[in-house]
Design a protein around this motif. Sequence first.
Motif, PDB file in Angstrom:
ATOM      1  N   VAL A   1     -21.187   2.909  57.366  1.00 54.81           N
ATOM      2  CA  VAL A   1     -21.280   3.823  58.494  1.00 54.81           C
ATOM      3  C   VAL A   1     -22.762   4.036  58.803  1.00 54.81           C
ATOM      4  CG1 VAL A   1     -19.086   4.924  57.894  1.00 54.81           C
ATOM      5  CG2 VAL A   1     -21.237   5.897  57.044  1.00 54.81           C
ATOM      6  N   ALA A   2     -23.066   4.513  60.004  1.00 55.67           N
ATOM      7  CA  ALA A   2     -24.440   4.507  60.498  1.00 55.67           C
ATOM      8  C   ALA A   2     -25.410   5.354  59.675  1.00 55.67           C
ATOM      9  CB  ALA A   2     -24.466   4.945  61.955  1.00 55.67           C
ATOM     10  N   ASP A   3     -24.928   6.400  59.026  1.00 56.66           N
ATOM     11  CA  ASP A   3     -25.824   7.243  58.237  1.00 56.66           C
ATOM     12  C   ASP A   3     -25.659   7.020  56.740  1.00 56.66           C
ATOM     13  OD1 ASP A   3     -23.332   8.400  57.894  1.00 56.66           O
ATOM     14  OD2 ASP A   3     -24.037  10.461  58.133  1.00 56.66           O
ATOM     15  N   ALA A   4     -25.091   5.885  56.352  1.00 57.65           N
ATOM     16  CA  ALA A   4     -24.796   5.630  54.938  1.00 57.65           C
ATOM     17  C   ALA A   4     -26.055   5.644  54.080  1.00 57.65           C
ATOM     18  CB  ALA A   4     -24.062   4.303  54.784  1.00 57.65           C
ATOM     19  N   VAL A   5     -27.067   4.878  54.458  1.00 59.53           N
ATOM     20  CA  VAL A   5     -28.281   4.811  53.652  1.00 59.53           C
ATOM     21  C   VAL A   5     -28.960   6.171  53.590  1.00 59.53           C
ATOM     22  CG1 VAL A   5     -30.601   3.813  53.505  1.00 59.53           C
ATOM     23  CG2 VAL A   5     -28.636   2.348  54.021  1.00 59.53           C
ATOM     24  N   GLU A   6     -29.031   6.852  54.709  1.00 59.67           N
ATOM     25  CA  GLU A   6     -29.621   8.196  54.733  1.00 59.67           C
ATOM     26  C   GLU A   6     -28.882   9.127  53.774  1.00 59.67           C
ATOM     27  OE1 GLU A   6     -30.549  11.744  57.994  1.00 59.67           O
ATOM     28  OE2 GLU A   6     -29.986   9.736  58.659  1.00 59.67           O
ATOM     29  N   THR A   7     -27.558   9.061  53.793  1.00 52.29           N
ATOM     30  CA  THR A   7     -26.740   9.886  52.906  1.00 52.29           C
ATOM     31  C   THR A   7     -26.961   9.508  51.448  1.00 52.29           C
ATOM     32  OG1 THR A   7     -25.030  10.168  54.595  1.00 52.29           O
ATOM     33  CG2 THR A   7     -24.372  10.528  52.299  1.00 52.29           C
ATOM     34  N   VAL A   8     -26.915   8.217  51.169  1.00 51.39           N
ATOM     35  CA  VAL A   8     -27.093   7.726  49.800  1.00 51.39           C
ATOM     36  C   VAL A   8     -28.442   8.160  49.238  1.00 51.39           C
ATOM     37  CG1 VAL A   8     -27.537   5.613  48.481  1.00 51.39           C
ATOM     38  CG2 VAL A   8     -25.495   5.785  49.923  1.00 51.39           C
ATOM     39  N   LEU A   9     -29.498   8.009  50.006  1.00 53.88           N
ATOM     40  CA  LEU A   9     -30.829   8.355  49.512  1.00 53.88           C
ATOM     41  C   LEU A   9     -30.982   9.857  49.319  1.00 53.88           C
ATOM     42  CD1 LEU A   9     -33.110   5.873  51.472  1.00 53.88           C
ATOM     43  CD2 LEU A   9     -32.417   5.782  49.080  1.00 53.88           C
ATOM     44  N   TRP A  10     -30.406  10.650  50.204  1.00 53.05           N
ATOM     45  CA  TRP A  10     -30.519  12.107  50.050  1.00 53.05           C
ATOM     46  C   TRP A  10     -29.870  12.565  48.758  1.00 53.05           C
ATOM     47  CZ3 TRP A  10     -27.849  16.534  49.221  1.00 53.05           C
ATOM     48  CH2 TRP A  10     -28.514  17.744  49.479  1.00 53.05           C
ATOM     49  N   TYR A  11     -28.640  12.138  48.524  1.00 51.10           N
ATOM     50  CA  TYR A  11     -27.947  12.549  47.302  1.00 51.10           C
ATOM     51  C   TYR A  11     -28.582  11.939  46.062  1.00 51.10           C
ATOM     52  CZ  TYR A  11     -24.184  14.925  49.788  1.00 51.10           C
ATOM     53  OH  TYR A  11     -23.460  15.812  50.552  1.00 51.10           O
ATOM     54  N   SER A  12     -29.021  10.697  46.149  1.00 43.91           N
ATOM     55  CA  SER A  12     -29.644  10.051  44.999  1.00 43.91           C
ATOM     56  C   SER A  12     -30.943  10.762  44.608  1.00 43.91           C
ATOM     57  CB  SER A  12     -29.925   8.578  45.307  1.00 43.91           C
ATOM     58  OG  SER A  12     -28.722   7.872  45.532  1.00 43.91           O
ATOM     59  N   ASP A  13     -31.772  11.066  45.589  1.00 41.11           N
ATOM     60  CA  ASP A  13     -33.033  11.758  45.297  1.00 41.11           C
ATOM     61  C   ASP A  13     -32.800  13.138  44.690  1.00 41.11           C
ATOM     62  OD1 ASP A  13     -34.586   9.669  46.168  1.00 41.11           O
ATOM     63  OD2 ASP A  13     -34.935  10.499  48.173  1.00 41.11           O
ATOM     64  N   ASN A  14     -31.695  13.761  45.040  1.00 39.95           N
ATOM     65  CA  ASN A  14     -31.434  15.119  44.570  1.00 39.95           C
ATOM     66  C   ASN A  14     -30.662  15.183  43.262  1.00 39.95           C
ATOM     67  OD1 ASN A  14     -32.256  17.434  46.594  1.00 39.95           O
ATOM     68  ND2 ASN A  14     -31.710  15.658  47.831  1.00 39.95           N
ATOM     69  N   TYR A  15     -29.966  14.101  42.893  1.00 34.16           N
ATOM     70  CA  TYR A  15     -29.126  14.161  41.702  1.00 34.16           C
ATOM     71  C   TYR A  15     -29.452  13.126  40.625  1.00 34.16           C
ATOM     72  CZ  TYR A  15     -26.057  17.503  44.018  1.00 34.16           C
ATOM     73  OH  TYR A  15     -25.555  18.620  44.643  1.00 34.16           O
ATOM     74  N   LEU A  16     -29.905  11.943  41.004  1.00 34.98           N
ATOM     75  CA  LEU A  16     -30.139  10.893  40.012  1.00 34.98           C
ATOM     76  C   LEU A  16     -31.595  10.933  39.551  1.00 34.98           C
ATOM     77  CD1 LEU A  16     -28.188   7.875  41.560  1.00 34.98           C
ATOM     78  CD2 LEU A  16     -27.338   9.776  40.166  1.00 34.98           C
ATOM     79  N   THR A  17     -31.843  11.628  38.458  1.00 39.53           N
ATOM     80  CA  THR A  17     -33.197  11.773  37.947  1.00 39.53           C
ATOM     81  C   THR A  17     -33.237  11.410  36.464  1.00 39.53           C
ATOM     82  OG1 THR A  17     -33.023  14.060  37.176  1.00 39.53           O
ATOM     83  CG2 THR A  17     -33.451  13.727  39.534  1.00 39.53           C
ATOM     84  N   GLU A  18     -34.430  11.307  35.947  1.00 36.91           N
ATOM     85  CA  GLU A  18     -34.614  11.027  34.519  1.00 36.91           C
ATOM     86  C   GLU A  18     -34.321  12.262  33.673  1.00 36.91           C
ATOM     87  OE1 GLU A  18     -35.272   8.146  33.269  1.00 36.91           O
ATOM     88  OE2 GLU A  18     -35.748   7.008  35.078  1.00 36.91           O
ATOM     89  N   ASP A  19     -34.228  13.415  34.313  1.00 34.54           N
ATOM     90  CA  ASP A  19     -34.118  14.672  33.578  1.00 34.54           C
ATOM     91  C   ASP A  19     -32.689  15.085  33.255  1.00 34.54           C
ATOM     92  OD1 ASP A  19     -36.891  14.861  33.823  1.00 34.54           O
ATOM     93  OD2 ASP A  19     -36.725  15.882  35.758  1.00 34.54           O
ATOM     94  N   ASN A  20     -31.690  14.329  33.735  1.00 25.14           N
ATOM     95  CA  ASN A  20     -30.306  14.694  33.445  1.00 25.14           C
ATOM     96  C   ASN A  20     -29.509  13.438  33.118  1.00 25.14           C
ATOM     97  OD1 ASN A  20     -29.382  13.467  35.912  1.00 25.14           O
ATOM     98  ND2 ASN A  20     -30.001  15.319  37.025  1.00 25.14           N
ATOM     99  N   ASN A  21     -28.241  13.617  32.835  1.00 26.96           N
ATOM    100  CA  ASN A  21     -27.393  12.492  32.451  1.00 26.96           C
ATOM    101  C   ASN A  21     -26.601  11.935  33.626  1.00 26.96           C
ATOM    102  OD1 ASN A  21     -26.735  10.839  30.179  1.00 26.96           O
ATOM    103  ND2 ASN A  21     -24.661  11.678  30.213  1.00 26.96           N
ATOM    104  N   LEU A  22     -26.902  12.385  34.839  1.00 29.34           N
ATOM    105  CA  LEU A  22     -26.250  11.880  36.045  1.00 29.34           C
ATOM    106  C   LEU A  22     -26.970  10.606  36.485  1.00 29.34           C
ATOM    107  CD1 LEU A  22     -25.893  15.265  37.951  1.00 29.34           C
ATOM    108  CD2 LEU A  22     -24.077  14.029  36.757  1.00 29.34           C
ATOM    109  N   LYS A  23     -26.270   9.475  36.444  1.00 31.97           N
ATOM    110  CA  LYS A  23     -26.923   8.203  36.737  1.00 31.97           C
ATOM    111  C   LYS A  23     -26.211   7.398  37.815  1.00 31.97           C
ATOM    112  CE  LYS A  23     -29.856   9.168  33.520  1.00 31.97           C
ATOM    113  NZ  LYS A  23     -31.143   9.780  33.911  1.00 31.97           N
ATOM    114  N   SER A  24     -25.125   7.916  38.386  1.00 31.86           N
ATOM    115  CA  SER A  24     -24.491   7.219  39.510  1.00 31.86           C
ATOM    116  C   SER A  24     -23.812   8.227  40.422  1.00 31.86           C
ATOM    117  CB  SER A  24     -23.473   6.174  39.035  1.00 31.86           C
ATOM    118  OG  SER A  24     -22.270   6.765  38.609  1.00 31.86           O
ATOM    119  N   ILE A  25     -23.606   7.810  41.662  1.00 31.54           N
ATOM    120  CA  ILE A  25     -22.913   8.637  42.652  1.00 31.54           C
ATOM    121  C   ILE A  25     -21.753   7.837  43.203  1.00 31.54           C
ATOM    122  CG2 ILE A  25     -23.103   9.921  44.808  1.00 31.54           C
ATOM    123  CD1 ILE A  25     -26.047  10.257  44.281  1.00 31.54           C
TER     124      ILE A  25
END
Length: 212
Positions: free
Chosen positions: A98-122
């Motif tokens: 969908v047209a905003d897929a990459v924008e959506t993926v990057l927003w959630y990834s930047d906010n949840y997938l970090t080295e500081d937690n155990n969340l590594k996929s969306i």
Amino acid sequence: MENKLTILTTTYNRPDKLERLFNSLEKQSNKKFCWWIVNDGSTRSYKEIENVITQKNCEFEVHFFKKSNGGKHRALNFIIPKVTTEYTMIIDDDDYLVADAVETVLWYSDNYLTEDNNLKSIIFERAKNDEITPMSPLPQNIDFGQRFQYIVQNRINGDFTDVFLTKALKEFRLPEFAGENFISEGPLYFFFSQKYESVFIKKIVSVGDYNA
């Protein structure tokens, strides 16, 4: 512009399927990604679609790879170690975004997938024939858990679109057996779930029906 996301697409004897996916990538509202296409030893020519893609003045990077035929699981094992971006998303050649897929993926990834937690996929929803109806609706707008166990416990059937922190994804490989050219991503999700947790987002980012 530094790319943060690699979209991986493996393909075998379906050059005609790639143009729709390519068109959807051109329409993305955020172009901070690259598209890597792995030709898994196809016997059909991909020259025509490759020419269409390379002759376009794309705002994102496109790279073509080719290997001997061995099935999608071997193609993924071949290409994943080469990824250098922070995040990785796997999209089939007969799906589109969908047209905003990459924008959506990057927003959630930047906010949840970090080295500081155990969340590594969306895990995002995927639509079957339109951009409205999810193939497998998630029960919550946002939720957390181990992917394999979460799907089983909530009795969910169907496909989703997974985005991985690349560093974590590279820790795993799909099993390979002599003479076996089809293994689903199921084992990858299972092994990944033994170590890492995922974020489940009730939002469609990809569309695609089952095809032979």
